[in-house]
Design an enzyme around this catalytic site. Structure first.
Site, short mmCIF file in Angstrom:
data_model
loop_
_atom_site.label_atom_id
_atom_site.label_comp_id
_atom_site.label_asym_id
_atom_site.label_seq_id
_atom_site.Cartn_x
_atom_site.Cartn_y
_atom_site.Cartn_z
N CYS A 223 0.84 -1.20 0.00
CA CYS A 223 0.00 0.00 0.00
C CYS A 223 0.87 1.25 0.00
CB CYS A 223 -0.90 -0.04 1.23
SG CYS A 223 -1.80 1.48 1.58
N CYS B 40 0.10 3.77 2.72
CA CYS B 40 0.56 3.25 4.02
C CYS B 40 2.05 3.53 4.21
CB CYS B 40 0.33 1.74 4.10
SG CYS B 40 -1.38 1.21 4.04
#
Length: 99
Positions: free
Chosen positions: A28, A31
């Protein structure tokens, strides 16, 4: 440094005090961009416990909290009191988490 949470240690590590849980995944992009912000918060607020949950390794915890990553959850004595979803600046993140 953030503590890695699993379903085995989640309840024990989050039941007392102020805890921020970072739900993330290695694939991600947002993230990974948020990770330094989470680390900075953990360094600036030693009285808070900052933890991480890898949603690929702990899908049951991700499902329990119904998260879309990145999600930060603020727990106070085991009870959710704030949530932030998505990439944002530290000040916005703390405001969303009610900190």
């Amino acid at each position: 440094m953030a503590l890695d949470l699993t379903k085995q240690n989640f309840d024990q590590e989050t039941r007392n005090g102020t805890v921020i849980v970072d739900f993330w995944a290695s694939w991600c992009g947002p993230c990974r961009m948020l990770a330094p912000v989470v680390e900075q918060i953990s360094q600036e607020h030693k009285d808070w416990k900052v933890c991480k949950v890898n949603v690929d390794e702990e899908p049951e915890l991700a499902q329990q909290f119904g998260v879309m990553i990145p999600t930060e959850v603020h727990l106070s004595n085991g009870t959710e009191v704030g949530r932030s979803v998505g990439l944002m600046a530290k000040e916005q993140l703390l405001a969303q988490l009610h900190l």
